[in-house]
Enzyme design. Structure first.
Site, PDB file in Angstrom:
ATOM      1  N   TYR A   1      27.105  63.912 112.453  1.00 29.62           N
ATOM      2  CA  TYR A   1      28.005  64.481 111.439  1.00 29.62           C
ATOM      3  C   TYR A   1      29.460  64.051 111.628  1.00 29.62           C
ATOM      4  O   TYR A   1      30.263  64.166 110.713  1.00 29.62           O
ATOM      5  CB  TYR A   1      27.982  66.016 111.471  1.00 29.62           C
ATOM      6  CG  TYR A   1      26.666  66.674 111.186  1.00 29.62           C
ATOM      7  CD1 TYR A   1      25.653  66.026 110.480  1.00 29.62           C
ATOM      8  CD2 TYR A   1      26.426  67.977 111.621  1.00 29.62           C
ATOM      9  CE1 TYR A   1      24.440  66.655 110.237  1.00 29.62           C
ATOM     10  CE2 TYR A   1      25.219  68.608 111.377  1.00 29.62           C
ATOM     11  CZ  TYR A   1      24.227  67.942 110.687  1.00 29.62           C
ATOM     12  OH  TYR A   1      23.035  68.571 110.445  1.00 29.62           O
TER      13      TYR A   1
ATOM     14  N   HIS B   1      17.014  65.568 115.759  1.00 27.01           N
ATOM     15  CA  HIS B   1      17.595  65.735 114.424  1.00 27.01           C
ATOM     16  C   HIS B   1      16.750  65.087 113.332  1.00 27.01           C
ATOM     17  O   HIS B   1      16.507  63.879 113.369  1.00 27.01           O
ATOM     18  CB  HIS B   1      18.983  65.073 114.443  1.00 27.01           C
ATOM     19  CG  HIS B   1      19.844  65.369 113.262  1.00 27.01           C
ATOM     20  ND1 HIS B   1      21.185  65.049 113.226  1.00 27.01           N
ATOM     21  CD2 HIS B   1      19.584  65.952 112.070  1.00 27.01           C
ATOM     22  CE1 HIS B   1      21.703  65.416 112.073  1.00 27.01           C
ATOM     23  NE2 HIS B   1      20.745  65.960 111.344  1.00 27.01           N
TER      24      HIS B   1
HETATM   25  N1  NAP Z   1      17.856  67.932 109.183  1.00 23.98           N
HETATM   26  C1  NAP Z   1      18.891  68.590 109.665  1.00 23.98           C
HETATM   27  O1  NAP Z   1      18.988  68.747 110.845  1.00 23.98           O
HETATM   28  C2  NAP Z   1      19.905  69.188 108.747  1.00 23.98           C
HETATM   29  C3  NAP Z   1      19.991  68.764 107.427  1.00 23.98           C
HETATM   30  C4  NAP Z   1      20.916  69.388 106.609  1.00 23.98           C
HETATM   31  C5  NAP Z   1      21.713  70.411 107.098  1.00 23.98           C
HETATM   32  N2  NAP Z   1      21.622  70.790 108.403  1.00 23.98           N
HETATM   33  C6  NAP Z   1      22.468  71.861 108.957  1.00 23.98           C
HETATM   34  O2  NAP Z   1      22.357  72.963 108.100  1.00 23.98           O
HETATM   35  C7  NAP Z   1      23.670  73.367 107.715  1.00 23.98           C
HETATM   36  C8  NAP Z   1      23.619  74.067 106.383  1.00 23.98           C
HETATM   37  O3  NAP Z   1      23.323  73.148 105.335  1.00 23.98           O
HETATM   38  P1  NAP Z   1      24.423  72.860 104.244  1.00 23.98           P
HETATM   39  O4  NAP Z   1      25.689  72.446 104.914  1.00 23.98           O
HETATM   40  O5  NAP Z   1      23.842  71.981 103.219  1.00 23.98           O
HETATM   41  O6  NAP Z   1      24.727  74.316 103.758  1.00 23.98           O
HETATM   42  P2  NAP Z   1      24.497  75.235 102.507  1.00 23.98           P
HETATM   43  O7  NAP Z   1      25.154  76.476 102.961  1.00 23.98           O
HETATM   44  O8  NAP Z   1      23.109  75.279 102.028  1.00 23.98           O
HETATM   45  O9  NAP Z   1      25.307  74.507 101.304  1.00 23.98           O
HETATM   46  C9  NAP Z   1      26.589  74.175 101.478  1.00 23.98           C
HETATM   47  C10 NAP Z   1      27.156  73.544 100.196  1.00 23.98           C
HETATM   48  O10 NAP Z   1      27.409  74.557  99.256  1.00 23.98           O
HETATM   49  C11 NAP Z   1      28.827  74.669  99.027  1.00 23.98           C
HETATM   50  N3  NAP Z   1      29.178  76.098  99.162  1.00 23.98           N
HETATM   51  C12 NAP Z   1      29.124  76.846 100.282  1.00 23.98           C
HETATM   52  N4  NAP Z   1      29.509  78.102 100.016  1.00 23.98           N
HETATM   53  C13 NAP Z   1      29.799  78.158  98.710  1.00 23.98           C
HETATM   54  C14 NAP Z   1      30.245  79.194  97.858  1.00 23.98           C
HETATM   55  N5  NAP Z   1      30.459  80.424  98.298  1.00 23.98           N
HETATM   56  N6  NAP Z   1      30.444  78.886  96.552  1.00 23.98           N
HETATM   57  C15 NAP Z   1      30.219  77.644  96.076  1.00 23.98           C
HETATM   58  N7  NAP Z   1      29.797  76.625  96.835  1.00 23.98           N
HETATM   59  C16 NAP Z   1      29.584  76.871  98.149  1.00 23.98           C
HETATM   60  C17 NAP Z   1      29.513  73.849 100.077  1.00 23.98           C
HETATM   61  O11 NAP Z   1      30.661  73.176  99.538  1.00 23.98           O
HETATM   62  P3  NAP Z   1      32.155  73.634  99.959  1.00 23.98           P
HETATM   63  O12 NAP Z   1      32.533  72.805 101.132  1.00 23.98           O
HETATM   64  O13 NAP Z   1      32.939  73.314  98.733  1.00 23.98           O
HETATM   65  O14 NAP Z   1      32.114  75.087 100.262  1.00 23.98           O
HETATM   66  C18 NAP Z   1      28.447  72.868 100.542  1.00 23.98           C
HETATM   67  O15 NAP Z   1      28.526  71.628  99.904  1.00 23.98           O
HETATM   68  C19 NAP Z   1      24.456  72.062 107.767  1.00 23.98           C
HETATM   69  O16 NAP Z   1      25.838  72.269 107.742  1.00 23.98           O
HETATM   70  C20 NAP Z   1      23.938  71.499 109.048  1.00 23.98           C
HETATM   71  O17 NAP Z   1      24.556  72.127 110.144  1.00 23.98           O
HETATM   72  C21 NAP Z   1      20.721  70.196 109.224  1.00 23.98           C
END
Ligand code: NAP
Length: 313
Positions: A58, A118
Site C-alpha cells: 500500500y 496478502h
Molecule cells: N486482499 C486484501 O488484503 C485487501 C484488499 C482490499 C482491502 N483490504 C484492507 O481492507 C481495508 C478496507 O477496505 P477499503 O479501504 O476498500 O474500505 P471500505 O471501508 O470498504 O471503503 C472505503 C471507500 O469508501 C469511501 N468512504 C469511506 N467512508 C465513507 C463515508 N462515510 N462516506 C462516503 N464514502 C466513504 C472511502 O473514500 P474516502 O477516502 O473519500 O473516505 C474509500 O474509497 C483496506 O483499507 C485494507 O486495509 C485488504
C-alpha cells in the site's frame, strides 16, 4: 468505541479497524503526504481505534509509523501484509524475512501483531503452506510477529475459494474476508468455520465503491439483474438501496453498510478505509450505532442473499 475479541488470539481490539489500503490508502491515493495521512491515523486512535491494517504494497506503512510514533503501543494491534508475488515471481522465505524487517522499520515497531499473506489466490495457496508458513512460524519464535494471518483476493475470488480451503488448516489465527451487504456469501463459506475454530476475522469491502457512490451502485445492481443474480421486481433501478434511508433505517448508505457488517455474527473487526477525517468520524459513529432493524436485514437478504459474484469494488 466498542471492543471485540479477535478470535482466540487473546487480543481485545476495537470493532472498527483502520484500513490503510483500498482505493484511498489514507488519502495518499489522492495526493496526501505521509504527514497528512499520519493525521488520519492519529485521529483514528483518538476515536478509540486500536487495530490498524496496512501492507507492504500500500505504501502506507511509513504513514502509520509516523502516526503512532509518539503514541503508547500497548493497546495497539498492528497488522501488515506481504504478497506472495515479489518482483515478478514468487518471493522466497528468505526474502520474506527481509521484507518483514523492512516493514518493521517503516512501522517503527519491534513486532507485527498480525502478519498476513496478502491477497492469496488458489494457485498460490500450496506455496504459502509449504514455503512461507514455516518461515512465518520462525518469525513468530523470534518474536517478530505474534499471529499468522491470510487475506483473500476478494476481487478475483468473490466466492471465497481460498479461505474455504484455508479454514481447514490450523496455522491461521486471523483471516481477512470480503463481506458486505451486496455479497454475503462468506457467511456460510467462511464465517461458519472461523467461528467454530476461533479464527479471528477482519472484514474488508464493507463499503468500497458501490456502497459509497450512487452511480457505482446503479451499475452493479443493473449488472446483477442482467445476470439473474438478483430479482428486478420491487427494486428501484435508479436508487436500489434508497429505501434504507427513506424508511429511516440509516442516515446514509455507507452507515447502513458498516452497521450491516459490524453486527454479522462471526465478523470481529470491520475495516474502514478512508483518507478523510470527516468520513472516519462518521464511520466510527456508524460502527457504534447498533444493528440495522431485523426487517431491513431480512429485506437485504431477500435482495442480495444469493449473490457471490461481485465485491462492490
Ligand atoms: N486482499 C486484501 O488484503 C485487501 C484488499 C482490499 C482491502 N483490504 C484492507 O481492507 C481495508 C478496507 O477496505 P477499503 O479501504 O476498500 O474500505 P471500505 O471501508 O470498504 O471503503 C472505503 C471507500 O469508501 C469511501 N468512504 C469511506 N467512508 C465513507 C463515508 N462515510 N462516506 C462516503 N464514502 C466513504 C472511502 O473514500 P474516502 O477516502 O473519500 O473516505 C474509500 O474509497 C483496506 O483499507 C485494507 O486495509 C485488504
Amino acid at each position: 468505541m466498542d471492543t471485540v475479541k479477535l478470535g482466540n488470539t487473546g487480543l481485545e481490539v476495537s470493532a472498527m479497524g483502520l484500513g490503510c489500503g483500498g482505493h484511498s490508502r489514507l488519502g495518499l491515493s489522492y495526493g496526501k503526504t505521509d504527514a497528512e495521512a499520519a493525521v488520519v491515523v492519529r485521529r483514528a486512535v483518538e476515536l478509540g481505534v486500536t487495530l490498524i491494517d496496512t501492507a507492504e504494497m500500500y505504501g502506507t506503512e511509513t504513514a502509520v509509523g509516523l502516526g503512532i510514533a509518539s503514541l503508547p503501543r500497548e493497546n495497539l494491534t498492528l497488522c501488515t501484509k506481504a504478497a506472495v508475488e515479489w518482483q515478478g515471481r514468487r518471493g522466497t522465505a528468505a526474502e520474506l524475512e527481509e521484507r518483514l524487517n523492512a516493514s518493521l522499520r517503516r512501522l517503527g515497531a519491534d513486532v507485527v501483531d498480525v502478519y498476513q499473506l496478502h491477497g492469496v489466490s488458489l494457485d498460490e495457496y500450496a506455496y504459502c503452506r509449504e514455503e512461507l508458513v514455516p518461515a512465518m512460524l520462525r518469525f513468530r519464535e523470534q518474536g517478530k510477529i505474534r499471529f499468522l494471518g491470510i487475506t483473500e483476493a476478494f476481487i478475483g475470488d468473490p466466492g471465497h475459494a481460498v479461505l474455504s480451503e484455508a479454514v481447514r488448516d490450523g496455522c491461521w489465527s486471523v483471516m481477512m474476508v470480503g463481506f458486505n451487504l451486496l455479497n454475503p456469501s462468506a457467511r456460510s463459506r467462511v464465517l461458519a468455520h472461523t467461528q467454530t475454530k476461533g479464527i479471528g476475522t477482519l472484514d474488508m469491502f464493507a463499503v468500497r465503491r458501490a456502497l459509497s457512490r450512487p452511480e457505482a451502485l446503479r451499475e452493479l445492481a443493473a449488472d446483477l439483474v442482467a445476470r439473474g443474480q438478483i430479482d428486478a421486481a420491487g427494486l428501484d433501478p435508479e436508487d436500489p438501496l434508497g429505501w434504507l434511508v427513506r424508511e429511516g433505517h440509516a442516515a446514509s448508505i455507507p452507515e447502513a453498510a458498516y452497521r450491516f457488517c459490524r453486527h454479522e455474527p462471526g465478523i470481529d473487526v470491520v475495516l474502514s478505509g478512508t483518507g478523510s477525517v470527516e468520513h472516519l468520524e462518521q464511520n466510527a459513529r456508524s460502527i457504534n450505532a447498533g444493528p440495522l432493524s431485523p426487517e431491513a436485514v431480512a429485506r437485504l437478504g431477500r435482495i442480495f442473499g444469493r449473490v457471490d459474484s461481485v465485491t462492490g469494488n
